[in-house]
Structure formats: structure tokens, C-alpha cells
Design a protein around this motif. Sequence first.
Motif, PDB file in Angstrom:
ATOM      1  N   PHE A 104      -6.772   2.243  12.116  1.00 26.63           N
ATOM      2  CA  PHE A 104      -5.664   2.151  11.163  1.00 26.63           C
ATOM      3  C   PHE A 104      -5.578   0.751  10.554  1.00 26.63           C
ATOM      4  CE2 PHE A 104      -1.284   1.032  10.201  1.00 26.63           C
ATOM      5  CZ  PHE A 104      -0.995   1.994   9.248  1.00 26.63           C
ATOM      6  N   TYR A 105      -5.730  -0.296  11.370  1.00 29.43           N
ATOM      7  CA  TYR A 105      -5.667  -1.661  10.850  1.00 29.43           C
ATOM      8  C   TYR A 105      -6.782  -1.907   9.835  1.00 29.43           C
ATOM      9  CZ  TYR A 105      -2.345  -2.673  14.587  1.00 29.43           C
ATOM     10  OH  TYR A 105      -1.260  -2.670  15.413  1.00 29.43           O
ATOM     11  N   GLN A 107      -8.286   0.366   7.948  1.00 34.97           N
ATOM     12  CA  GLN A 107      -7.953   1.090   6.727  1.00 34.97           C
ATOM     13  C   GLN A 107      -6.825   0.404   5.971  1.00 34.97           C
ATOM     14  OE1 GLN A 107      -7.124   5.040   8.139  1.00 34.97           O
ATOM     15  NE2 GLN A 107      -9.276   5.648   8.118  1.00 34.97           N
ATOM     16  N   ARG A 108      -5.827  -0.102   6.711  1.00 36.08           N
ATOM     17  CA  ARG A 108      -4.721  -0.793   6.048  1.00 36.08           C
ATOM     18  C   ARG A 108      -5.226  -2.012   5.280  1.00 36.08           C
ATOM     19  NH1 ARG A 108      -1.383  -4.627   9.677  1.00 36.08           N
ATOM     20  NH2 ARG A 108      -3.402  -5.657   9.383  1.00 36.08           N
ATOM     21  N   ASN A 109      -6.103  -2.805   5.898  1.00 39.40           N
ATOM     22  CA  ASN A 109      -6.648  -3.988   5.238  1.00 39.40           C
ATOM     23  C   ASN A 109      -7.494  -3.605   4.028  1.00 39.40           C
ATOM     24  OD1 ASN A 109      -5.434  -5.531   7.224  1.00 39.40           O
ATOM     25  ND2 ASN A 109      -7.275  -5.620   8.489  1.00 39.40           N
ATOM     26  N   TYR A 111      -7.116  -0.869   2.113  1.00 45.35           N
ATOM     27  CA  TYR A 111      -6.209  -0.456   1.040  1.00 45.35           C
ATOM     28  C   TYR A 111      -5.470  -1.653   0.441  1.00 45.35           C
ATOM     29  CZ  TYR A 111      -6.897   4.396   2.525  1.00 45.35           C
ATOM     30  OH  TYR A 111      -7.438   5.607   2.822  1.00 45.35           O
ATOM     31  N   TYR A 193       0.966   2.857  -2.151  1.00 41.36           N
ATOM     32  CA  TYR A 193       1.178   1.763  -1.204  1.00 41.36           C
ATOM     33  C   TYR A 193       2.425   2.009  -0.355  1.00 41.36           C
ATOM     34  CZ  TYR A 193       1.437  -2.886   0.745  1.00 41.36           C
ATOM     35  OH  TYR A 193       1.479  -3.933   1.623  1.00 41.36           O
ATOM     36  N   LEU A 196       1.471   4.340   2.345  1.00 40.97           N
ATOM     37  CA  LEU A 196       0.689   3.652   3.365  1.00 40.97           C
ATOM     38  C   LEU A 196       1.569   2.806   4.268  1.00 40.97           C
ATOM     39  CD1 LEU A 196      -2.096   2.902   4.512  1.00 40.97           C
ATOM     40  CD2 LEU A 196      -2.199   1.052   2.835  1.00 40.97           C
ATOM     41  N   SER A 197       2.590   2.154   3.700  1.00 41.28           N
ATOM     42  CA  SER A 197       3.504   1.345   4.507  1.00 41.28           C
ATOM     43  C   SER A 197       4.297   2.226   5.472  1.00 41.28           C
ATOM     44  CB  SER A 197       4.460   0.575   3.583  1.00 41.28           C
ATOM     45  OG  SER A 197       3.743  -0.285   2.744  1.00 41.28           O
ATOM     46  N   TYR A 200       2.046   3.180   8.272  1.00 39.77           N
ATOM     47  CA  TYR A 200       1.851   2.061   9.191  1.00 39.77           C
ATOM     48  C   TYR A 200       3.056   1.890  10.109  1.00 39.77           C
ATOM     49  CZ  TYR A 200       1.521  -2.769  10.770  1.00 39.77           C
ATOM     50  OH  TYR A 200       1.492  -3.894  11.536  1.00 39.77           O
TER      51      TYR A 200
END
Length: 213
Positions: A104-105, A107-109, A111, A193, A196-197, A200
Motif C-alpha cells: 500500500f505504501y 502504491q500510495r507513493n 500515485y 486522490y 486514495l486518501s 489510506y
Amino acid sequence: MTLYYTLVFGLLMAEMALFMLLLVPLPFSAKRKIFTFISESPVIAKLQYWMKITFFFILILFVDSLNRVYRVQLEVMAAHEHAVKGNAAAVMGSERLEVQARKFYSQRNMYLCGFTLFLSLILNRTYVMILEVMRLEDKLRAYEGTSQNTKESEKLAVAGKPGELAALKKKLEKKEQDLENLQKQAEQLNKAYSELSDKYAATQNDGESRKAR
């Protein structure tokens, strides 16, 4: 989130705010003064130079995050293969949680950097298109005789060129349509976004609840 990714997030928020400011309807004279200042200011020119360097480093972070996503995905696939073969313990407990968190981290970075780079391209294109629209509006005002400095003789000269005036109007309408399309793309980017937040935040809460157990 590490320091440099926090800075990337702050830059993304600044880009979103700047994009919304570009879309604020202003009187033509005020808009022309603002964009003339931006185009001629040496401070803005230096800032744009440093921003190009910054986006180059963000591109490096984006490529690195893509590589991390690929490697974590391979680890997840390998863990599933072990589970199919009967080693279910290898993908249980803290190890599985750690792999999912790393995935997940990464993918988050990815995006975060990708959205920042994409929005920078949208901002640059929007700025150029607004300048083109302003130039077309100046020409259109001159041809239609709405400018204060237009003389009556110029009006008579333009009256014999209806095709050129129609072409300018058509080009202006096309530029306005392109600006509307860019605005829709930016709204979709903001929505993605936000989703995505939320994802997360939900993952963080899930991880804390598992640790509490």
C-alpha cells in the motif's frame, strides 16, 4: 510518510490551489495584468527554473516507487504460491500484514508522485492556453472595434474580412472548450486522490486495530 514525500504532498496541494486560482473568473484587464506580471517577472522565471529541477527529482521518485510496487507485487505472488503449496503459515500474521502495508505504501507513493507530475503538465498547458485565449480576445476586440484605440477606418477595413473574423471566433471557442476539458480532468484527479486518501486512512485504522488485538 518520509520528509521528501511530505514535500511532494505539499507541492501537490499547492498545484491544486494554483489550478483553482487559474480558473477563477476575473475581468479581462485584471487577468491581463496578472499574466503579464507572471510572464515578465524575473522572480517567477527563477522559480520556474527551480520547479523544473524539483519535478525532475519527483520523476526519479516516481520511477523508484514503480520499481518498489513491482517488487512488492512479486513478493505477494510468491507468498500466495507458498500458501497454495501448503505453507499457509508463511503468509499469516505479522508477515502478511507487513507485506500488505509495504504494497500500500508503495502504491500510495506512486500515485502521489504520478498525480503531482500529471497536474504539473495540466498547469503548464492551462497557463499557455489562457495566454493564447487572451491574445485571441485582444485580436477579436480589435477586429470588432470594441477596443478603445480602434479607429473608424479600421472598422471599415475589417468589415470586408468576415471570414477572418469567423475563424478567430471559432479558434477562441475551441480554446475555451479545451480549458473546460482540462478543468474536468483536474476534478477527476482531485476525486481520485481523495479516494486514495480515504483508502489510506482505512488501511491505517485496520492496521492499528490488528495490532491492538
